[in-house]
Enzyme design. Structure first.
Site, PDB file in Angstrom:
ATOM      1  N   SER A   1       0.792  -1.258  -0.015  1.00  0.00           N
ATOM      2  CA  SER A   1       0.049  -0.092   0.073  1.00  0.00           C
ATOM      3  C   SER A   1       0.759   1.289   0.028  1.00  0.00           C
ATOM      4  CB  SER A   1      -0.894   0.115   1.279  1.00  0.00           C
ATOM      5  OG  SER A   1      -1.701  -1.155   1.390  1.00  0.00           O
TER       6      SER A   1
ATOM      7  N   HIS B   1      -7.257   0.243   6.215  1.00  0.00           N
ATOM      8  CA  HIS B   1      -6.987  -0.972   6.412  1.00  0.00           C
ATOM      9  C   HIS B   1      -7.106  -1.387   7.980  1.00  0.00           C
ATOM     10  CE1 HIS B   1      -5.742  -2.054   2.372  1.00  0.00           C
ATOM     11  NE2 HIS B   1      -5.210  -1.165   2.244  1.00  0.00           N
TER      12      HIS B   1
END
Lengths: 441, 441, 441, 441
Positions: free
Chosen positions: C301, C377
């Site tokens: 990410s 997340h």
């Protein structure tokens, strides 16, 4: 229906799964290896090991280089014929007592052993496609060899049986078709190149465009042949406007004419096993069902052999061209002959008359039209409807036919009759307009 | 996958649509009519009219009575053979110059014309199913006639080509299967009758039951063959508990054994074109994938020829039965011989020994086992695993085999080897337990 | 299953058919027209005319320019609230006798009338998608307006109800997905741009690539969100190799790690109605089923807020950075700071420490991590697993995070617990490695 | 389409898979347990554990006995209302400053907490069906209790939202429908009992029979409502011939009338959430598309309240019946009153007049027709077309309506207008024939 749908899907999935089914015991690497395996396969009785063997033979063949493949093909053609001793015995038996049973036994004894081999290879996962590709290899060499011709005859016989009409499925191709099918449409388009995905979309998405293809249960995602269709208000006289970018599409409901402007075969290995006629007829039926206002189904087709034939005519002392026509046509030798619009019109008139003559009088040895596209459509039962000079002004269009294209008309109620006229009597069925053009001056 | 699924569904739909496609011009009503049309069909070139003709011939045939049909079959067998003049010429050409090409030409000249006729009939909508039914008619008469045998040979040849393994699809049958398929399962069950829809549901819905069938793209909703499976903890020794009503099902996850307790062919017209072996193997693979804890795949099979064979042995002076065994078996002649439990146990032991002997020593003229079910499973590569006396106490079970049933084991890694042993050397592969039983006392 | 499949397909088809169902009697052209129709729709009882009205309102709205649309949105927000008189009466009744029934009546009286309007608009063919797009318009203006916020609250309430989890369907996207879906994947990819169809194919076809999307029955061919996955042998530390062209794919069977390297929302009009967490969890479950050897599920990410935050820290006198670290980081101001490999390594070590600090200590007003991707997340129950300096050397990667990327780990058994820790106590769950990095020097 | 089809199928599969997803940590066994879990569920934020909790609550509820269930329902109705303190505060805030925002806050504060609970329960695998069944339980008790009525209101509100028209799918039911669906058709048929699978087949397979049902994506294989249709040449005047065994079916192409002769709701838990009108309209549209020659769409409907109402009229001194009519009708008290054919004809004439009166003059308190079937069809916009005495001579037909049945006509262009006349003005729309019959003598 749903149930059948579902179960049929399993054919292909299973095939794919079987591919990894059992590791090859022995990877054949040479033509000799492969031929040895082929002989083993022919001699074996076991079904399961047979499938594995067939798979190994076909994947081994696919790994060979061109030379190796040719060696295999040659040996199949020459070393896998009928067993001479058995055949002689069958002849003797038949001659002693010519019963139906003896004739049948003779039929079986005369069958080349490669036919049984090909049948067994076909049972491998992916076997049918592999055999279609093997025939593709074969076609590259067959012309030069009477022997290879034998192998080809056997392949055509068996492929025709497996690709019989009962198994073919016509399917509309549109913008919601899976990408892996669409990329093949791009790749196989043979008449008017599809440049990229945007170009493809222009042929599929607008409501005045259609595309249909034939598929076969054992060839999964491989189209066999496809046809592209434009819906129009009138019979088109030129290809440019039909495939141009931009422009608002015609409302499907306003269309009266369906134009088949591109037909492409996808599997060269199936050459000579013709589906084209059947596809066009089925598409006509489907379009009529969907759009009952459609009245006319025509092609807009190239005339590939015309320029070449005309050149010969222009040089001929005894041809049908008048002297003043020859003078006019002299302009064709200059690349910019259409620049002078008035003259071009005059030339187009001569070209139309010449083309009418070309279709009706220029014949092959077998008394069929010289033009291959004409042979295809007339053989399907279509009628030569109209000749369009100035229809294809692309470089290749000018080169092959001085810009002339034609329309073949598919009139369902007449198709059978036209087809028989052509097939039985080699008659070229044309409209009265074309007839008039073709008449002596 | 989805795409392929969808497109394949069209096969059957299209077939159905075509049925009403074009009204028959001429409804053939007699055998003579039909044969006349058949000759026309053979002589025609037109594809579309060919389809219509084929349809008319097949539907006309279906309307004939038994006598009419037989007349058609006889004429197909005798009047549609090879053309004698052409065949003689091909023989002469081959004998003059015995090349591969000449052999192939001979092969073609010797082909009975009915083969091409059958190929063309197959293209009619529903043609394949109609031909399967025509063969069903033929089988009723073929035994008595060498001529009809010729027609049967041709039909088997062509049907084998169209029903080749590559086109078969195995499909699970369960309680969410369409009713029109399920009613055929009820109808075609040949081993343990399915009494009604509730009985059917008991064989499909519990989690310890499975059913699988083969289908073919051109036979739509018609299963070709199916097998019923029970999942159990151990190899079952009796059929009663397996098909009894009630009782909680075993959790699929607790099952270790899959029992094939019923296998039924659906299309008598496909007799001799065997799919059974392939179906069982595919079902084994599918079950292993779904339930990896399954370790054993067996049948629970009847022994149809045992009682008859044993009766002969009992009368024989030179057979393998000991005198005291014969004395014990005398009890079998009374209907209630199992009433005395202690004696029945003794008898069962003798029956087991006798059955082991029956499977290993009783042979047909061709040196194959006398028992037809044994021939089927051994031919598939299974092993005779266990003999179960007292396994089928139904009236028919007692009558045909004094209650004995057996388990055949399908051990995938050994199947090929077993099959070859049987196919090449007629070897009956058995477990050591059966071997011991079969050994001389 | 098959049956359900089939019937559900009808939802969308029917919707499409209805679009052309009945010609609009009256084409609303102005905001005022549309609002008048909206009031009529609210007052009508007829179901069928209601559907037609709803369709006319929504298509009229779609034809308005930006100004017209805003006028409609404003009036919906202010002129379609609860009926004040009824609400006052309901309050009085409740205060007189505060029963459950009175509270419920009050609940109903307080409901803004636009909720019922939106419910009725939703019933138009294509209504749901039209409302999602209307909310997209709204989001462009809502920040500036407390009034519009009311309309947004109502839309979110109703869209959440229709897009509840029970209706969402996760579906694998691959190279056999229809082209009209695939072009949306190209268009909506928001993280690592898909350049063209070839680039797309590289993300779908190799066996170490997967893509999954959520769909909703009423949004037909419109994906809601999708995630791209790479299968690898180890947790990746850089994005370059993952999306590079060429290179042999890893055999799926050799993969141990599934990397979620791109997650994109497709419908801006559904912002705030979160599906991302659910999608990732379902994809994890599906991958585990398909490839049981996978042990690790991580993201790779971006860290979008890091560079900006670090710049501030570097300027801060009281921050956590040591002076020698500040000196080293001074190099970041030159564009080619990675040219000196030895120094870059040192800088990367400082960046790793700083990033660990950034994730654990830099907070929003609401005490949540400053980094928006981290919020997503961690909110899903993932754990911050590893910090990778030098992971994204693209211009944008260097700009937003000096090349740092991170892995979030989705450990299914821990997800719920992590999620609650974050949701209830704002706890940032990290691996011990990250904890160590974040510790004071 | 194919793509959408496929993906939607996943909804139900996934639901089923999730059922076994995670073992329940705690099996609630008493109403108190379940209510405790419900309070936990309302207080939790975690999504995944929420789903597991919801599943445990619903499966725990399903295991309770009737008494336990009622205890749960009562507590949901009384103990899960709005939070009084919050509601009072919201009222105060609104009264202080009656903005849209304050009204919306009030709306939210007044929402019973059970609504959120029900929303969360709905997310469990199989949650929607479980809630439909819970409402079924509730309906058995609700009449007696104003409190339970509150719970019902909330359930209806939420179920209406999830079962909104956009999610409903009409699907033809035929003999190739999966057996697990068909057995539900047998079970749920409420008007003319389906005796067994053969009887079912007679209603599905002949070409003059149709059946259609509504389905919902989250209720998988559960039909919501279905209608059985017979295709006829004329409007039928009696039910017997329509459902009799045997007799050749009418060719679909010769049909002019579609008769809806049986409409059955399947989910009692969805009572009051009406789909019937929508189903009939969609079926009319579909039939018109398939069979354009159909001109008339009618029901053949029972008149359940007629006999009871007529008995009262016969006893009334002031009713509309003439004395000679009363004398004739006296015969109705004998069971064999139709034995005398001449008299029966006279009686039938009186019954027709009385029925016309019954439909037009006999009203409920709310000024709607006394007859519930009339309320349903008139509410749908149908017209009372014809009264058929002697139409149902079964025991129940004679008992409930002395054999009278009626036809309601669905004339699509008039449906909306009729519906509004009925909905707004309680107008009973009838044909002129019925009007004449209903007129005073």
């Amino acid at each position: 229906m749903t149930f059948v749908t579902d179960l049929l899907a399993t054919v292909s999935r299973r095939s794919r799964e079987l591919i990894g089914w059992k590791p090859a015991e022995f990877e054949p690497r040479t033509a000799a290896d492969i031929l040895a395996l082929a002989r083993t396969l022919l001699s074996r009785r076991g079904e399961a090991s047979g499938t594995a063997l067939a798979r190994d033979i076909l994947s081994g063949y696919a790994r060979l280089d061109a030379e190796g493949r040719l060696a295999v093909l040659r040996e199949l053609a020459t070393g896998f014929g009928a067993d001479k001793a058995k055949l002689d015995a069958a002849i003797a038996a038949y001659q002693a007592d010519p019963t139906g049973a003896a004739a049948l036994a003779l039929h079986e004894a005369a069958e080349p052993r490669r036919q049984e081999l090909i049948r067994r290879l076909n049972l491998a996962p992916g076997g049918t496609l592999a055999l279609v590709r093997l025939r593709d290899d074969l076609l590259a060499h067959v012309g030069a060899s009477a022997e290879l011709q034998l192998l080809d005859t056997d392949l055509v016989h068996l492929l025709s049986s497996w690709f019989n009409r009962g198994f073919l499925v016509v399917k509309r191709i549109d913008w919601s078709t899976p990408a892996n099918i669409l990329e093949k449409i791009i790749r196989y388009e043979a008449v008017h190149e599809i440049r990229d995905w945007d170009d493809l979309r222009r042929r599929l998405e607008p409501e005045d465009r259609r595309c249909y293809a034939f598929f076969h249960p054992r060839l999964e995602d491989e189209p066999l042949i496809f046809v592209e269709v434009a819906l129009t208000a009138e019979i088109p006289a030129a290809i440019g406007p039909l495939i141009a970018e931009g422009g608002a599409p015609l409302a499907a409901d306003d269309a009266r004419v369906a134009v088949f402007y591109s037909i492409s075969n996808c599997q060269t290995g199936l050459a000579g096993i013709s589906f084209g006629s059947l596809l066009i007829k089925q598409v006509v039926e489907e379009l009529k069902r969907e759009l009952p206002k459609l009245t006319t189904f025509v092609t807009l087709s190239p005339v590939p052999g015309f320029a070449k034939w005309l050149a010969k005519e222009r040089r001929s002392e005894t041809g049908f061209l008048l002297d003043e026509e020859k003078d006019l046509l002299a302009a064709l030798d200059a690349p910019d002959w259409r620049a002078d619009g008035v003259r071009a019109q005059k030339i187009d008139r001569v070209l139309a008359r010449a083309a009418a003559r070309y279709f009706t009088a220029a014949k092959t040895g077998g008394n069929r039209p010289l033009d291959p596209v004409a042979r295809f459509h007339l053989g399907n039962g279509a009628r030569l409807e109209r000749i369009n000079p100035g229809a294809d002004l692309s470089a290749s269009g000018l080169k092959q036919s001085h810009g002339v294209m034609v329309n073949y008309l598919y009139d369902l109620p007449r198709i059978e009759e036209n087809h028989e006229a052509y097939a039985e009597r080699r008659e070229v069925v044309t409209s009265s307009a074309v007839k008039k053009l073709a008449a002596p001056v």
